[in-house]
Enzyme design. Structure first.
Site, mmCIF file in Angstrom:
data_model
loop_
_atom_site.group_PDB
_atom_site.id
_atom_site.type_symbol
_atom_site.label_atom_id
_atom_site.label_comp_id
_atom_site.label_asym_id
_atom_site.label_seq_id
_atom_site.Cartn_x
_atom_site.Cartn_y
_atom_site.Cartn_z
ATOM 1 N N ASN A 9 0.886 -1.170 0.000
ATOM 2 C CA ASN A 9 0.000 0.000 0.000
ATOM 3 C C ASN A 9 0.921 1.216 0.000
ATOM 4 O O ASN A 9 1.479 1.586 1.023
ATOM 5 C CB ASN A 9 -0.878 -0.035 1.249
ATOM 6 C CG ASN A 9 -1.812 1.158 1.326
ATOM 7 O OD1 ASN A 9 -1.793 2.026 0.456
ATOM 8 N ND2 ASN A 9 -2.609 1.201 2.379
ATOM 9 N N ARG A 84 -2.603 -2.230 -3.298
ATOM 10 C CA ARG A 84 -3.834 -1.508 -3.004
ATOM 11 C C ARG A 84 -3.833 -0.221 -3.824
ATOM 12 O O ARG A 84 -2.944 0.612 -3.698
ATOM 13 C CB ARG A 84 -3.896 -1.160 -1.520
ATOM 14 C CG ARG A 84 -5.141 -0.387 -1.207
ATOM 15 C CD ARG A 84 -5.145 0.100 0.211
ATOM 16 N NE ARG A 84 -6.404 0.808 0.443
ATOM 17 C CZ ARG A 84 -6.682 1.457 1.549
ATOM 18 N NH1 ARG A 84 -5.815 1.496 2.533
ATOM 19 N NH2 ARG A 84 -7.831 2.055 1.690
ATOM 20 N N HIS A 173 -12.850 2.324 0.602
ATOM 21 C CA HIS A 173 -12.798 1.279 1.643
ATOM 22 C C HIS A 173 -13.477 -0.013 1.167
ATOM 23 O O HIS A 173 -13.923 -0.813 1.989
ATOM 24 C CB HIS A 173 -13.524 1.722 2.940
ATOM 25 C CG HIS A 173 -12.841 2.803 3.715
ATOM 26 N ND1 HIS A 173 -13.542 3.739 4.429
ATOM 27 C CD2 HIS A 173 -11.540 3.084 3.917
ATOM 28 C CE1 HIS A 173 -12.709 4.569 5.037
ATOM 29 N NE2 HIS A 173 -11.479 4.190 4.729
ATOM 30 N N ARG A 231 -11.197 14.772 8.570
ATOM 31 C CA ARG A 231 -12.038 15.165 7.421
ATOM 32 C C ARG A 231 -13.443 15.506 7.887
ATOM 33 O O ARG A 231 -13.998 14.828 8.757
ATOM 34 C CB ARG A 231 -12.111 14.025 6.404
ATOM 35 C CG ARG A 231 -10.854 13.865 5.590
ATOM 36 C CD ARG A 231 -10.948 12.665 4.668
ATOM 37 N NE ARG A 231 -9.933 11.677 4.995
ATOM 38 C CZ ARG A 231 -9.964 10.408 4.592
ATOM 39 N NH1 ARG A 231 -10.954 9.954 3.862
ATOM 40 N NH2 ARG A 231 -8.998 9.591 4.928
ATOM 41 N N MET A 274 -9.401 8.922 18.635
ATOM 42 C CA MET A 274 -10.582 8.613 19.441
ATOM 43 C C MET A 274 -10.224 8.211 20.875
ATOM 44 O O MET A 274 -10.949 8.525 21.813
ATOM 45 C CB MET A 274 -11.407 7.524 18.746
ATOM 46 C CG MET A 274 -12.686 7.172 19.436
ATOM 47 S SD MET A 274 -13.776 8.602 19.777
ATOM 48 C CE MET A 274 -14.620 8.806 18.216
ATOM 49 N N ILE A 322 -11.720 2.302 15.360
ATOM 50 C CA ILE A 322 -12.739 2.757 16.309
ATOM 51 C C ILE A 322 -13.875 1.726 16.395
ATOM 52 O O ILE A 322 -14.297 1.348 17.493
ATOM 53 C CB ILE A 322 -13.295 4.139 15.885
ATOM 54 C CG1 ILE A 322 -12.164 5.175 15.841
ATOM 55 C CG2 ILE A 322 -14.411 4.581 16.822
ATOM 56 C CD1 ILE A 322 -12.565 6.528 15.260
ATOM 57 N N ASN A 325 -12.772 -1.225 18.446
ATOM 58 C CA ASN A 325 -12.214 -1.053 19.794
ATOM 59 C C ASN A 325 -12.949 -0.077 20.701
ATOM 60 O O ASN A 325 -12.544 0.107 21.839
ATOM 61 C CB ASN A 325 -10.753 -0.600 19.692
ATOM 62 C CG ASN A 325 -9.902 -1.611 18.961
ATOM 63 O OD1 ASN A 325 -9.872 -2.773 19.346
ATOM 64 N ND2 ASN A 325 -9.262 -1.204 17.896
ATOM 65 N N GLU A 377 -7.815 -5.968 5.418
ATOM 66 C CA GLU A 377 -7.693 -5.534 4.027
ATOM 67 C C GLU A 377 -6.521 -6.223 3.345
ATOM 68 O O GLU A 377 -6.598 -6.584 2.176
ATOM 69 C CB GLU A 377 -7.547 -4.007 3.979
ATOM 70 C CG GLU A 377 -8.840 -3.315 4.363
ATOM 71 C CD GLU A 377 -8.688 -1.830 4.645
ATOM 72 O OE1 GLU A 377 -8.201 -1.497 5.737
ATOM 73 O OE2 GLU A 377 -9.053 -1.010 3.800
HETATM 74 P P1 ADP Z 1 -6.595 3.825 9.653
HETATM 75 O O1 ADP Z 1 -7.903 4.267 9.077
HETATM 76 O O2 ADP Z 1 -5.510 4.849 9.507
HETATM 77 O O3 ADP Z 1 -6.209 2.420 9.264
HETATM 78 P P2 ADP Z 1 -7.363 2.685 12.210
HETATM 79 O O4 ADP Z 1 -8.369 1.788 11.583
HETATM 80 O O5 ADP Z 1 -6.200 2.077 12.889
HETATM 81 O O6 ADP Z 1 -6.848 3.807 11.224
HETATM 82 O O7 ADP Z 1 -8.166 3.585 13.274
HETATM 83 C C1 ADP Z 1 -7.546 4.593 13.998
HETATM 84 C C2 ADP Z 1 -8.542 5.112 15.023
HETATM 85 O O8 ADP Z 1 -8.909 4.035 15.910
HETATM 86 C C3 ADP Z 1 -7.986 6.220 15.902
HETATM 87 O O9 ADP Z 1 -8.954 7.242 16.067
HETATM 88 C C4 ADP Z 1 -7.767 5.510 17.232
HETATM 89 O O10 ADP Z 1 -7.881 6.394 18.320
HETATM 90 C C5 ADP Z 1 -8.928 4.542 17.209
HETATM 91 N N1 ADP Z 1 -8.735 3.489 18.244
HETATM 92 C C6 ADP Z 1 -7.793 2.519 18.283
HETATM 93 N N2 ADP Z 1 -7.917 1.807 19.444
HETATM 94 C C7 ADP Z 1 -8.957 2.341 20.134
HETATM 95 C C8 ADP Z 1 -9.578 2.073 21.395
HETATM 96 N N3 ADP Z 1 -9.154 1.089 22.176
HETATM 97 N N4 ADP Z 1 -10.621 2.840 21.763
HETATM 98 C C9 ADP Z 1 -11.068 3.850 21.000
HETATM 99 N N5 ADP Z 1 -10.535 4.158 19.786
HETATM 100 C C10 ADP Z 1 -9.493 3.422 19.368
#
Ligand code: ADP
Length: 394
Positions: A9, A84, A173, A231, A274, A322, A325, A377
């Site tokens: 990627n 990608r 996505h 964004r 987040m 997010i 998690n 992905e």
């Molecule tokens: P990308 O889109 O760059 O691949 P990710 O899918 O890794 O990014 O998502 C990043 C987001 O996930 C960030 O906002 C991060 O704070 C959030 N995040 C990761 N772990 C947690 C958690 N335990 N609780 C809340 N938000 C989380």
């Protein structure tokens, strides 16, 4: 093909990679080169024992960075490379074997993704020069959404803008929405109607029916739709003219603000992360609480809107950093959809484990289900690469 697939990627200043083996019993090697072109590039990764490493690469370009990645593959040779690619326009509806003609077509689509496609092409050029004999496959972020019907992909603009300039909704996505909806089908034993919410730094929703995307929240560019890390997502289309006329902002400034200074960061005035926002909201920080509230409301609103695309709603799937998690975000979103007949099981929602699939509803028969499904992905790109090469006589 039993050899591993090297998934690449490639961005303008970074290359993410994963060496994905054919079977799950072998470890996947993953990592990234960041700060390419800064004179101080770094290669960070995880080896087959799960140990992390960081190596300074100095002043390197894409080809040298890929060479450095190859040296970290522990002697395992890829049998193919899967790239990608962000934008495939209307031409690419599925994974495609890369040749000069495909490269030219991706180049032609660059006007639609000026930040991403040229960087993706640099990755293709570098891997082709390093591995001239290896098959290379392009997997497009837009391809899964090429099944959208015109009512979902057309903007209410003069027809010539669509016909002559390709201005329509494409969606992004796609690899993630395809992966998690297929998993939801497999886990539920049906070919269902799913609303999928990919919530990471970029965020989008999709409505998937019998394995086909019928609508999605992102549009011509990945700026449309949900509130994201930096964004804005949807704004009044009159905003651009207003900012230009009233504040004298240039198009570049408007673009920069909407893409990099808005979203969770802009709303909170604190951060786009987040985890940090949740911690600040726990301390009753007003900006953080508002940012999370707007974020969740807009997700719920988008899911409700996209439900119009589905003949039947079998469930909602949360994924991305997010979505996977944050129990708080999932709970707030579901609380805003009381008319969907969803029954969140609060303990199951709180007990999800990073990287594991989990069902988080009460499991009442004939009610839509709620899944948390970690996206993969890279795995999906490797699978599509393998599948295509299995079909392609070589
Ligand atoms: P990308 O889109 O760059 O691949 P990710 O899918 O890794 O990014 O998502 C990043 C987001 O996930 C960030 O906002 C991060 O704070 C959030 N995040 C990761 N772990 C947690 C958690 N335990 N609780 C809340 N938000 C989380």
């Amino acid at each position: 093909m039993n050899d591993p697939v090297l998934v690449i990627n490639c961005g303008s200043s970074s290359i993410k990679y994963a060496l994905v083996p054919a079977t799950a019993d072998q470890p996947r090697l993953t990592g990234l080169v960041e700060r390419l072109g800064s004179g101080d590039a770094l290669l960070k990764g995880v080896d087959s024992h799960g140990d992390a490493f960081t190596i300074g690469l100095g002043d390197v370009g894409h080809v040298q960075a890929l060479r450095a990645i190859l040296e970290r593959l522990e002697g395992r040779r890829p049998g193919a490379v899967g790239h990608r690619i962000v934008h495939g326009g209307e031409r690419f509806t599925r994974a495609t074997l890369i040749d000069d003609d495909v490269v030219a077509a991706i180049e032609q689509t660059s006007a639609l993704a000026p930040l991403h496609n040229p960087a993706n092409l640099q990755g293709i050029a570098a891997t082709r020069s390093l591995f001239p004999a290896l098959p290379q496959v392009a997997v497009f972020d837009t391809a899964f959404h090429q099944s959208l019907p015109p009512r979902a992909y057309r903007y209410a603009l003069p027809e010539s803008l669509y016909r002559d300039h390709g201005i329509r909704r494409y969606g992004f996505h796609g690899t993630s929405h395809a992966f998690v909806s297929a998993r939801a089908d497999a886990l539920s034993g049906l070919s269902g109607g799913w609303l999928t919410a990919h919530l990471g730094n970029g965020c989008s929703t999709a409505a998937v029916w019998e394995g086909k995307s019928l609508d999605t929240s992102m549009g011509l560019t990945p700026l449309e739709g949900l509130v994201m890390g930096t964004r804005s997502g949807d704004v009044d289309p009159g905003l651009h003219a207003h900012l230009a006329r009233q504040l004298g902002w240039s198009l570049e400034r408007i673009d920069e603000v909407l893409n990099r200074e808005s979203g969770l960061l802009g709303l909170s005035g604190l951060t786009n992360d987040m985890r940090e926002l949740e911690a600040a909201a726990d301390r009753e920080n007003a900006g953080a609480m508002l940012a999370i509230e707007v974020f969740c409301y807009r997700i719920a609103k988008s899911l409700a809107a996209l439900s119009c695309a589905l003949p039947r709603l079998d469930g909602i799937v949360f994924t991305g950093g997010i979505g996977e998690n944050s129990p708080r975000v999932r709970e707030q979103v579901i609380a805003l959809l009381p008319h969907f007949g969803l029954d969140l099981e609060p303990e199951a929602n709180l007990a999800t484990v990073r990287g594991r699939e989990a069902r988080i509803d009460v499991q009442t028969p004939n009610r839509p289900v709620l899944w948390v499904i970690p996206t993969d992905e890279e795995g999906r790109i490797a699978d599509e690469t393998r599948q295509l090469l299995g079909e392609t006589p070589r």
